[in-house]
Enzyme design. Structure first.
Site, PDB file in Angstrom:
ATOM      1  N   ARG A   1      -5.161   3.875  -8.775  1.00 29.09           N
ATOM      2  CA  ARG A   1      -5.904   2.662  -8.415  1.00 29.09           C
ATOM      3  C   ARG A   1      -5.917   2.584  -6.893  1.00 29.09           C
ATOM      4  O   ARG A   1      -4.862   2.401  -6.288  1.00 29.09           O
ATOM      5  CB  ARG A   1      -5.189   1.456  -9.042  1.00 29.09           C
ATOM      6  CG  ARG A   1      -5.834   0.124  -8.774  1.00 29.09           C
ATOM      7  CD  ARG A   1      -4.988  -1.005  -9.360  1.00 29.09           C
ATOM      8  NE  ARG A   1      -5.562  -2.301  -9.080  1.00 29.09           N
ATOM      9  CZ  ARG A   1      -5.394  -2.940  -7.925  1.00 29.09           C
ATOM     10  NH1 ARG A   1      -4.668  -2.432  -6.960  1.00 29.09           N
ATOM     11  NH2 ARG A   1      -5.961  -4.127  -7.750  1.00 29.09           N
TER      12      ARG A   1
ATOM     13  N   LYS B   1      -0.076  -0.079   0.040  1.00 30.20           N
ATOM     14  CA  LYS B   1       1.036  -1.013  -0.150  1.00 30.20           C
ATOM     15  C   LYS B   1       2.023  -0.944   1.011  1.00 30.20           C
ATOM     16  O   LYS B   1       2.057   0.029   1.763  1.00 30.20           O
ATOM     17  CB  LYS B   1       1.687  -0.790  -1.514  1.00 30.20           C
ATOM     18  CG  LYS B   1       0.766  -1.355  -2.612  1.00 30.20           C
ATOM     19  CD  LYS B   1       1.354  -1.386  -3.990  1.00 30.20           C
ATOM     20  CE  LYS B   1       0.364  -2.080  -4.928  1.00 30.20           C
ATOM     21  NZ  LYS B   1       0.706  -1.950  -6.347  1.00 30.20           N
TER      22      LYS B   1
HETATM   23  N1  PMM Z   1      -1.406  -3.628  -7.719  1.00 29.66           N
HETATM   24  C1  PMM Z   1      -2.049  -4.733  -7.298  1.00 29.66           C
HETATM   25  C2  PMM Z   1      -2.941  -5.417  -8.144  1.00 29.66           C
HETATM   26  N2  PMM Z   1      -3.196  -4.962  -9.385  1.00 29.66           N
HETATM   27  N3  PMM Z   1      -2.815  -3.392 -11.087  1.00 29.66           N
HETATM   28  C3  PMM Z   1      -2.188  -2.299 -11.545  1.00 29.66           C
HETATM   29  N4  PMM Z   1      -2.420  -1.864 -12.795  1.00 29.66           N
HETATM   30  N5  PMM Z   1      -1.306  -1.601 -10.768  1.00 29.66           N
HETATM   31  C4  PMM Z   1      -1.006  -1.997  -9.498  1.00 29.66           C
HETATM   32  O1  PMM Z   1      -0.171  -1.345  -8.853  1.00 29.66           O
HETATM   33  C5  PMM Z   1      -1.646  -3.168  -8.986  1.00 29.66           C
HETATM   34  C6  PMM Z   1      -2.570  -3.842  -9.830  1.00 29.66           C
HETATM   35  C7  PMM Z   1      -1.765  -5.254  -5.925  1.00 29.66           C
HETATM   36  O2  PMM Z   1      -2.441  -4.521  -4.962  1.00 29.66           O
HETATM   37  P1  PMM Z   1      -3.847  -4.984  -4.325  1.00 29.66           P
HETATM   38  O3  PMM Z   1      -3.588  -6.244  -3.540  1.00 29.66           O
HETATM   39  O4  PMM Z   1      -4.283  -3.863  -3.522  1.00 29.66           O
HETATM   40  O5  PMM Z   1      -4.819  -5.261  -5.438  1.00 29.66           O
END
Ligand code: PMM
Length: 288
Positions: free
Chosen positions: A259, A220
């Protein structure tokens, strides 16, 4: 921290959830998988690298991203969900749409990851309740187009706890079983870098919610800013070492899961933390 989620295996360490964004525009890996076959191949690589779960999403949630209609979202993720379910992966569907979640569960997904925590589509908590599957309820203050204007807190930890508690109560009122809920502070969602660091510093305080905690810090932008060189943020693909450091800190604080995009490094980090914790228990056991 609490670690049991009904419907999922009970590991004695932090879970590693590998991310697969089947989107042209996610900030972290957007456009990396132009077709289903490349996304499925990547999913298999993440499993081989030690992922316990794979989280599949077809709608970018980066600040400013425009919403994706459910039919287009399913066109992106459907073949990937079916292909990886056939490969035996435990899959989570990252969606705010009940219709997409319903299709994904029918195609073999076993968890719903809702970044809106039930707030974007009221039909989604009801669907999860009927399906009886684990539900990730993330802290959320609004869609990507407006969320950064809502990044204002007097005490970010206290407000995230209060708002998450309300989301948990609401999804339980819609019929979701409390013992199937995982909470997530939603790093970067209506939060600036300082808010993210505060939440990470006080992660173990989320324990007051009585539910397992998932942490999504991977790649991020607050990491890019921390590691900036001559005012230039560190590029997205060079944030994995910092992500691994956060995995180690989150696992130490008792997080249920992380994640992440680069699975191998985080899978190693959670095993290191588990070994240290096992040694600590042994030492304290010998003393008592
Ligand atoms: N961040 C993203 C997308 N989905 N879901 C959860 N549960 N927690 C998060 O912090 C989260 C998510 C955005 O990041 P990405 O673009 O790397 O998917």
């Amino acid at each position: 921290m609490t670690s049991r989620v009904r419907g999922l295996p009970d590991l004695d360490r932090c879970m590693v959830m590998g991310v697969i964004n089947v989107t042209p525009d996610s900030f972290s890996d957007g456009g990396a998988f132009p077709d289903a076959d490349s996304a499925i191949k990547h999913g298999r690589e993440l499993l081989a690298a030690g992922a316990d779960l794979l989280d599949i999403g077809g709608e970018s949630t980066r600040p400013g991203a425009l919403p994706v209609p459910p039919d287009e979202e399913w066109r992106r993720v459907g073949p990937v969900v079916s292909g990886l379910a056939a490969a035996g992966a435990k899959l989570s569907i990252d969606t705010m749409h009940a219709v997409t979640a319903e299709r994904a569960l029918a195609a073999g997904a076993v968890i719903v990851n809702d970044v809106s925590g039930g707030r974007a589509d009221p039909a989604l908590p009801r669907l999860v309740a009927d399906a009886g599957v684990p539900y990730v309820v993330m802290h959320w203050r609004g869609h990507s187009t407006e969320m950064q204007s809502k990044a204002s807190y007097a005490d970010v930890l206290a407000e995230v706890v209060d708002e998450l508690r309300r989301s948990v109560d609401d999804v339980c009122a819609a019929g979701v079983a409390e013992d199937q809920i995982v909470v997530d502070p939603g790093l970067g969602f209506a939060k600036n870098a300082e808010h993210n660091w505060q939440l990470l510093a006080r992660l173990s305080e989320l324990d007051v919610l009585g539910r397992p905690v998932l942490v999504g810090a991977s790649r991020k932008s607050f990491l890019g800013h921390l590691l900036a060189d001559a005012g230039e943020p560190r590029s997205v693909l060079e944030r994995d070492d910092a992500t691994t450091a956060i995995t180690a800190l989150a696992a130490t604080a008792g997080a249920w899961g992380v994640r992440v995009h680069d699975v191998r490094s985080s899978a190693d980090a959670v095993r290191v933390v588990a070994a240290v914790q096992a040694a600590l228990h042994q030492t304290t056991g010998q003393r008592s």
